[in-house]
Design an enzyme around this catalytic site. Sequence first.
Site: not given
Length: 724
Positions: A128, A394
């Site tokens: 971190e 699609s």
Amino acid sequence: MPRRKEPAPLNAQTGRGRRGRAPEAVAREQDEAPQPDRPPLLLRLLGAALHWGLVIGVWAALGGGLFLAYHWTQLPPTDALFHKQSNFAVTLVDRNGALIGRRGIDAGLPVSLAELPAYVGNAVIATEDRRFYDHFGLDIIGLARALYVNWSAGKVKQGGSTITQQLAKNLFLTPDRTVERKVQEALLAFYLENRYSKDEIITLYLNRVYFGAGAYGIDAAARRYFSKPAARLTLMEAAILAGLLKAPSRYSPANDVTLAYDRARLVLNEMLEARFISQTDYDEARNTQPKLFLDAGDGTGQYFIDWVMEMLKGYIGEPEMDIYVETTLDLGWQRSADLAVTSVLDERGRTLGASQAAMLALTRDGAIRAMVGGRSYRTSVFNRATQAKRQPGSAFKPFVFAAALEAGMTPDDLVEDAPFSKNGWTPQNFDKGERRMLALEQALAQSVNTVAARLTDKVGPHAVRRLAERFGVASELDAVPSLGLGTEEVTLSEITGAYIPFATGGTGALPFGIVKITGADGSVLYQREGSGVGRVLSAERAQQMHRMLSLAVSAGTGKRAQLPSRVVAGKTGTTQDFRDAWFIGYTGDLVAGVWVGNDTPTPMKKVTGGSLPADIWRSFAAAVLDKQRVKPPAVDARPDLPASAMPAMARATEPLPELPPQPVAPDPVPVPSAPEPSTPVAAPTDLVPVDELPPVLSQEKSAQADDPMATLIRAHAKEPAVGR
């Protein structure tokens, strides 16, 4: 008073003065007279710049001081920083007040850094904030590096926040991404660094940070995942917990053990590079598989509960009492959704090679009524409705056709169905046929790839991307030629929500699940107000899209989603090698999306969006909707809706006969991915602000960039989608 000496008049004939001196001589003498000394031009410019620089600097310092002083007075109190509530309960009810479940948010026992093995804190620091002990709360070097990396990549790939900044944000601030919040975060970071030692700051961070599964703090996480106190964590267990901080739900071993272990090994690599552990420690820990204690419930709505629990802190911060959450879920709808998914997969999933499915059911205002994150919560708690990113195929085409309508086309306009090529990319149709000239609505109903590609090229990929984002698609989309065929990954939740404007007559709304949060003392901690992003498509265009999407179900690829005596509109989607199959549709107040596929890139056996997903959708819709005729989607009675649009609505609302199951579609033709554009992609400038995005979704999105398991889970990323 002395008289002013007048110049001698000129003689009109000689042009000389009274004293006989020519004007030219006088002027020459004046020019030759000594002039006062003036500094060079460069020195004058430098002097002016210094003067105004000092003036501006003084005012800037004064303004900056007032700005910082104001925000300093607005900082939240920090008196109770070391006070920590242990446990509190969360009760969740559905929209009718029925109990969904109860969860305990565990804050564990407060622990000091001295009580923990050294590698516990070092694992967090290594991943971190490796320069934690070297900076003053803000890591200028790390911030500069992050800015350079993000600028080079053209998107956000790396953050620059320090542990101190994260602590300030998590403890005291809201998740709003505003300048004010960032300023307060920086001021709080300075304050914490000046008041507390580095060891005290990392201790506070370890005791307060969220590790997923309702666990706040390192001790709670150790007990939740490994059934032991934090003081007894092994190196590999510490690495697993440190790996959770990037995205607690995604990297949780309760969601995906393999993904959690791979993430932990990356943490071990970081620790080795930072010299926090030796090569021997690294080798031993890397080959260790800790015993996990994962107690997953198997009740109705567990995926939804997890999703809500992840969002709670973003809405109300860290609670200090038991809380009562009123949600949008409908337990009746949820049971019907669970049954529709499991029954279809149990009946035909194994035969067709489909092992997983997800479903999200909304009302037209975005309220989530049912959420199915997978086939079995006990088998896998990974939520495929909100966390998994897949190519929509699609199912993305309606945004292309909506952009074409906004560009001035109509559903009756003819478009050419012929071979199309762009920068070496040549898409082909699902059925390998060419139909010459087609009406726009026919091309969408039959999911013709060449037409969608041609329209994307005509209106521009940037216009398609902007429209999709305006409708609620939050995932990052690359404006490439193949965008219109659904090659960019999205989540089921965001694309289902993006269909809402088609069902509402053009008004957008984002999926939401929390209505009200009340404390045990009766105080209202959160009350939902407003519902979405407003109008995103004109009423006329929305009605035209409804007409086209209705035809896609009544006479196109979505026939198996038809319901007797109801108007159903929607679109199917199938990706390369049948890896993903979708159906997203709406009728009445219901908007629902279904995804079917596998967690691995294993292809299914010719499963299209018009087969299993449409069957699941139809089974669910038939179970939850009443037998009365459903009114068509609302359309504003505004002047911009011409009377000529109403016959189309009348045609679209005719009762539809129930058709028998349709045969499986033929083999698809691979559609190669379009190459990246040669020119830089400009950022969209006309997007509607989306400020109601649930915090957990935005967090999960940021976690996608460096996911080490993306290749395994979504190996088909950026591969082409096919029609249907």
